[in-house]
Every structure is written in C-alpha cells, then in structure tokens.
Motif scaffolding. Structure first.
Motif, PDB file in Angstrom:
ATOM      1  N   VAL A  87       0.990  -1.431  -0.163  1.00  0.00           N
ATOM      2  CA  VAL A  87      -0.294   0.176   0.165  1.00  0.00           C
ATOM      3  C   VAL A  87       0.432   0.952   0.156  1.00  0.00           C
ATOM      4  N   HIS A  88       2.166   1.151   0.793  1.00  0.00           N
ATOM      5  CA  HIS A  88       2.896   2.728   0.675  1.00  0.00           C
ATOM      6  C   HIS A  88       3.778   2.788  -0.489  1.00  0.00           C
ATOM      7  N   LEU A  89       4.071   0.897  -1.346  1.00  0.00           N
ATOM      8  CA  LEU A  89       4.357   1.959  -2.452  1.00  0.00           C
ATOM      9  C   LEU A  89       3.134   2.634  -3.390  1.00  0.00           C
ATOM     10  N   ARG A  90       2.435   1.755  -3.006  1.00  0.00           N
ATOM     11  CA  ARG A  90       1.185   2.269  -4.715  1.00  0.00           C
ATOM     12  C   ARG A  90       0.745   3.684  -4.479  1.00  0.00           C
ATOM     13  N   SER A  91       1.487   4.068  -2.691  1.00  0.00           N
ATOM     14  CA  SER A  91       0.528   5.696  -2.356  1.00  0.00           C
ATOM     15  C   SER A  91       1.597   6.297  -2.470  1.00  0.00           C
ATOM     16  N   PRO A  92       1.511   7.979  -3.919  1.00  0.00           N
ATOM     17  CA  PRO A  92       2.287   8.330  -4.315  1.00  0.00           C
ATOM     18  C   PRO A  92       2.256   9.656  -2.929  1.00  0.00           C
ATOM     19  N   PRO A  93       3.286  10.215  -2.161  1.00  0.00           N
ATOM     20  CA  PRO A  93       2.619  11.568  -1.317  1.00  0.00           C
ATOM     21  C   PRO A  93       2.433  12.599  -2.813  1.00  0.00           C
ATOM     22  N   ALA A  94       0.895  13.175  -1.666  1.00  0.00           N
ATOM     23  CA  ALA A  94       0.614  14.430  -2.553  1.00  0.00           C
ATOM     24  C   ALA A  94       1.535  15.325  -3.004  1.00  0.00           C
ATOM     25  N   ASP A  95       1.983  16.017  -2.195  1.00  0.00           N
ATOM     26  CA  ASP A  95       3.355  16.516  -2.623  1.00  0.00           C
ATOM     27  C   ASP A  95       4.358  16.179  -3.807  1.00  0.00           C
ATOM     28  N   SER A  96       3.770  14.882  -4.788  1.00  0.00           N
ATOM     29  CA  SER A  96       4.854  14.205  -5.165  1.00  0.00           C
ATOM     30  C   SER A  96       5.740  15.136  -6.473  1.00  0.00           C
ATOM     31  N   LEU A  97       6.646  14.935  -7.320  1.00  0.00           N
ATOM     32  CA  LEU A  97       6.709  15.583  -8.619  1.00  0.00           C
ATOM     33  C   LEU A  97       6.166  14.679  -9.577  1.00  0.00           C
ATOM     34  N   THR A  98       5.365  15.124 -10.670  1.00  0.00           N
ATOM     35  CA  THR A  98       4.671  14.442 -11.461  1.00  0.00           C
ATOM     36  C   THR A  98       6.080  14.817 -12.833  1.00  0.00           C
ATOM     37  N   ILE A  99       6.196  13.407 -13.239  1.00  0.00           N
ATOM     38  CA  ILE A  99       7.573  13.530 -14.625  1.00  0.00           C
ATOM     39  C   ILE A  99       6.172  12.533 -15.070  1.00  0.00           C
ATOM     40  N   TYR A 100       6.313  12.352 -16.577  1.00  0.00           N
ATOM     41  CA  TYR A 100       5.548  11.896 -17.920  1.00  0.00           C
ATOM     42  C   TYR A 100       7.151  10.650 -17.833  1.00  0.00           C
ATOM     43  N   VAL A 101       6.955   9.294 -18.131  1.00  0.00           N
ATOM     44  CA  VAL A 101       7.606   8.400 -18.626  1.00  0.00           C
ATOM     45  C   VAL A 101       6.581   7.370 -19.935  1.00  0.00           C
ATOM     46  N   VAL A 102       7.001   8.225 -21.612  1.00  0.00           N
ATOM     47  CA  VAL A 102       6.858   7.315 -22.469  1.00  0.00           C
ATOM     48  C   VAL A 102       7.921   6.535 -23.402  1.00  0.00           C
ATOM     49  N   ALA A 103       7.311   4.413 -22.978  1.00  0.00           N
ATOM     50  CA  ALA A 103       8.535   3.846 -23.535  1.00  0.00           C
ATOM     51  C   ALA A 103       7.827   3.082 -24.542  1.00  0.00           C
ATOM     52  N   LYS A 104       9.449   3.241 -25.247  1.00  0.00           N
ATOM     53  CA  LYS A 104       8.861   2.984 -27.065  1.00  0.00           C
ATOM     54  C   LYS A 104      10.144   1.748 -27.731  1.00  0.00           C
ATOM     55  N   GLN A 105       9.760   1.258 -28.665  1.00  0.00           N
ATOM     56  CA  GLN A 105      10.971   0.082 -29.294  1.00  0.00           C
ATOM     57  C   GLN A 105      11.879   1.122 -29.685  1.00  0.00           C
ATOM     58  N   TRP A 106      12.853   0.899 -28.804  1.00  0.00           N
ATOM     59  CA  TRP A 106      13.615   0.830 -27.783  1.00  0.00           C
ATOM     60  C   TRP A 106      14.504   2.127 -26.872  1.00  0.00           C
ATOM     61  N   MET A 107      13.330   2.984 -26.287  1.00  0.00           N
ATOM     62  CA  MET A 107      13.794   3.394 -25.623  1.00  0.00           C
ATOM     63  C   MET A 107      13.227   4.193 -24.860  1.00  0.00           C
ATOM     64  N   TRP A 108      13.431   5.019 -23.628  1.00  0.00           N
ATOM     65  CA  TRP A 108      12.888   5.823 -22.360  1.00  0.00           C
ATOM     66  C   TRP A 108      12.772   7.210 -23.263  1.00  0.00           C
ATOM     67  N   LYS A 109      11.249   7.162 -23.236  1.00  0.00           N
ATOM     68  CA  LYS A 109      11.192   9.338 -22.929  1.00  0.00           C
ATOM     69  C   LYS A 109      10.596   9.512 -21.829  1.00  0.00           C
ATOM     70  N   VAL A 110      11.600  10.875 -21.295  1.00  0.00           N
ATOM     71  CA  VAL A 110      10.675  11.651 -20.516  1.00  0.00           C
ATOM     72  C   VAL A 110      10.613  12.835 -20.655  1.00  0.00           C
ATOM     73  N   GLN A 111       9.311  12.903 -19.675  1.00  0.00           N
ATOM     74  CA  GLN A 111       9.339  14.654 -19.872  1.00  0.00           C
ATOM     75  C   GLN A 111       8.541  15.181 -18.770  1.00  0.00           C
ATOM     76  N   HIS A 112       9.950  15.974 -17.976  1.00  0.00           N
ATOM     77  CA  HIS A 112       8.884  17.024 -17.291  1.00  0.00           C
ATOM     78  C   HIS A 112       8.582  18.400 -16.873  1.00  0.00           C
ATOM     79  N   PRO A 113       7.744  18.278 -15.617  1.00  0.00           N
ATOM     80  CA  PRO A 113       7.060  19.398 -15.254  1.00  0.00           C
ATOM     81  C   PRO A 113       6.948  20.787 -16.044  1.00  0.00           C
ATOM     82  N   ASP A 114       8.524  21.320 -15.685  1.00  0.00           N
ATOM     83  CA  ASP A 114       8.948  22.571 -16.007  1.00  0.00           C
ATOM     84  C   ASP A 114       9.803  22.786 -17.843  1.00  0.00           C
ATOM     85  N   GLY A 115       9.032  21.075 -18.235  1.00  0.00           N
ATOM     86  CA  GLY A 115       8.943  21.315 -20.121  1.00  0.00           C
ATOM     87  C   GLY A 115      10.731  19.942 -19.968  1.00  0.00           C
TER      88      GLY A 115
END
Ligand code: HEC
Ligand code: CU
Length: 318
Positions: A87-115
């Motif tokens: 449950v602890h592992l599944r519950s991000p705290p409310a003040d977490s920094l959100t970062i988007y990750v898009v996976a694609k054959q074969w790379m990890w693309k990361v988008q930060h909130p500030d651009g």
C-alpha cells in the motif's frame, strides 16, 4: 544482514530488503529442518538397522495443532507485512513531483513538468517524492530501477504509475525488464539523482515548452479549440474545470474525468458520449502520439475552473 548487494538508493529499499531477508531466513530454516529430519530418518531406518518399526499409536493433538497453527500464523504475518508495504509503494504522497515517461521500442522518453525532455535518462531531485506516470507507444515494457527496488509494467493504452524517494545522490541503472523485441536488452537508461539545488539548475539549463504549453499548441493545431473553446459556434462540451470531475454520459452512467477517461475521449471519442451531445468528435488515434496525448491532458488539467461566462455545461453536471 551484511551481504554485498546493490546500493539502497530509495526510501523503499531498506524495508523491501528486510522483507526479502526475512523470507530467505524463514525458507532457509524450514528447508534445513526438513532436510535434517529426512537425512536423520534415512540413517535411523536404513535397511538392516535395529530401529523400532512398530506402528506408532495415538493421535498427538499438540503436535498437529503446532504444525498447523505456527505456519498459518507465519503466513498471515507475512501477508499483513507485505500488504502494508505494498500500500505504501502504491500511494504517492500528494506533494510528489510528477514526471511523464513514454516507453517505445527501444527507448525511454521522459518529460519533466517544467518542459525539459530527455531520452534514456531520468534526472530527479534527492529526497523528494517523485511520481512517474507511464505509458507505452507500442508493446508492453517494464520500468525497473534495481537500486530503488521498484518495477512497474508500462502498457500501451493505459497509464501506470510508480513513485519513489531517492535517498542517495549518484547514477543508477534503469532497465526494461519485459521482453519487448530485438533490442530489448539495449533498452537501458541512467537515473541521475541530484541534490535539490543541482536539480533546479539542471532543469533550467535548457528552455523548453511545458507540457501545458505544448498541449495548448496541439489543442489549436489539431482543431480541438474549433469545437471546444467556449466561444466556438459548435456544440461541444467546455473542457474548463473538467479534470477529475464527474461526467454524466448519455447511457445514464457517471464517470470521473481522470487521465484514463481523457485519453479515451481523445482516442476513442465514440466509446463514451457526454449526455446532451452528439458524437461528432473525430478520433485522434494515430493522429497524435502518446506524448502529444499526455500534453493535451496536461493542458486540460491546467485550464481549471471555467470562467463564469463560459460555465454553461459543467455546472449542470451534478
Ligand atoms: C468536431 C468537433 C470536435 C473536435 C474537433 C474535437 N472535439 Fe472533443 N468533443 C466534441 C463533442 C461534441 C464532444 C461530446 C460528445 C462526446 O463525448 O463524444 C466531445 C467530447 C470531448 C471530451 C470529453 C468531454 C467531457 O465533458 O467529458 C474531451 C476530453 C474532448 N472532447 C477533447 C478533445 C480534444 C483534446 C480534441 C482535439 C485533439 C477534441 N476534443 C476535438 C467535439 C469535438
Ligand atoms: Cu522494453
């Protein structure tokens, strides 16, 4: 235990290692016990030995209860312990920094909130909770940082999330741990944990559009605004303040406008029709990639409550 092992670089690592150690010790003790009795019996009752082979009598309630109840309590204990951790592992705290990750054959693309965007690299601040919202452009991948003791499948058409708090500065290996095609083994990345001030400096070292700005740009370019901006002449729902609000559909059900709903509304607009509207919205499947959809959602989330003049629909929603 002081076995040589991976660095414990996130706040989860020690608790997961404790649990792992406890299970190894428990299984080890049981295995040693079983083998000791087995070998002992083999020696005592070997062919030709003078051991007593008469059939033992009587049921021994005490022993039966003990070997039923002790393992039962141990299993329930492990269950309760692991559920708490899960449950602890599944519950991000409310003040977490959100970062988007898009996976694609074969790379990890990361988008930060500030651009800032990066590929096969993820920069995060030390000691701050980080929440990753992840999706895939093609097949199932799995985001795995052994030093943080976290792993999560990344699935096309769905958002999965993961959170962690890095507790050690430095570089850590990121793997894809779901076989995803020819170059699966090369789908690697580096997670760099930076002290907060270095992270802030890193973030601004390149100027880029934020996901909201990029989302607004797409919203205009792809013609969404032509229908959805409040001043447009076409009858389409105003998207102001939509995020996370209940939406009444024409089949009488009510759904919540979360990320998954917004994604579905863009990719398969015909699958859920808002009450009182006709399904004239075209599908954007194959017209916008997963990063674009995340940007559109970020934009919709950012356009908070409706300006009073344009609140025709949302207010009548509940
Ligand atoms: C031709 C006009 C038109 C265009 C272009 C259009 N939409 Fe829509 N959209 C609608 C209509 C009408 C509805 C309500 C009926 C439905 O649910 O399909 C809707 C529904 C939605 C919803 C659900 C709204 C709610 O209140 O639950 C979202 C989100 C959405 N559109 C986003 C977009 C995005 C993003 C784009 C551009 C990529 C876009 N739309 C392009 C007409 C349009
Ligand atoms: Cu992969």
């Amino acid at each position: 235990m002081s076995v040589v092992r991976l660095p414990q670089a996130s706040s989860f690592a020690p608790s997961i290692d404790h649990m792992f150690d406890a299970m190894v010790i428990l299984c080890g003790v049981v295995a040693i016990g079983v083998f000791a009795v087995m070998i002992g019996m083999c020696i005592v009752y070997r062919r030709g030995s003078k051991a007593d082979r008469s059939i033992p009598v009587a049921q021994q309630m005490g022993i039966e209860l003990a070997w039923t109840l002790i393992p039962f309590l141990l299993f329930v204990g492990i269950f309760a312990w692991s559920i708490r951790l899960w449950v602890h592992l599944r519950s991000p705290p409310a003040d977490s920094l959100t970062i988007y990750v898009v996976a694609k054959q074969w790379m990890w693309k990361v988008q930060h909130p500030d651009g800032r965007r990066e590929i096969d690299a993820l920069h995060v601040p030390l000691g701050k909770p980080v929440r990753l919202i992840m999706t895939s452009e093609d097949v199932v991948h799995s985001f795995y940082i052994p030093a943080f003791r976290i792993k999560q499948d990344v699935v096309p058409g769905r958002y999965t999330q993961l959170w962690f708090k890095a507790t050690q500065a430095g570089n850590f290996q990121l793997y894809c741990s779901e076989y995803c095609g020819t170059n699966h083994a090369a789908m690697l990345g580096t997670v760099s944990v930076l002290p907060a001030s270095d992270y802030a400096r890193w973030l601004v070292s390149v100027t880029a559009m934020t996901p909201e700005q990029r989302g607004r740009q797409l919203f205009v370019q792809m013609g969404c605004s032509g229908c959805h901006d409040p001043q447009s002449g076409i009858r389409a729902p105003d998207l102001h303040g939509l995020y996370n609000m209940p939406v009444h559909l024409n089949d009488g059900t009510v759904v919540q406008a979360d990320d998954a709903y917004l994604r579905e509304s863009i990719v398969f607009p015909a699958s859920k029709i808002v009450q009182g509207y006709t399904p004239i919205m075209p599908t954007y499947q194959h017209r916008v990639d997963e990063e674009g959809i995340l940007a559109l959602i970020a934009y919709i989330r950012s356009i908070g409550p409706a300006p009073p003049a344009a609140s025709q629909d949302r207010s009548s929603h509940d």
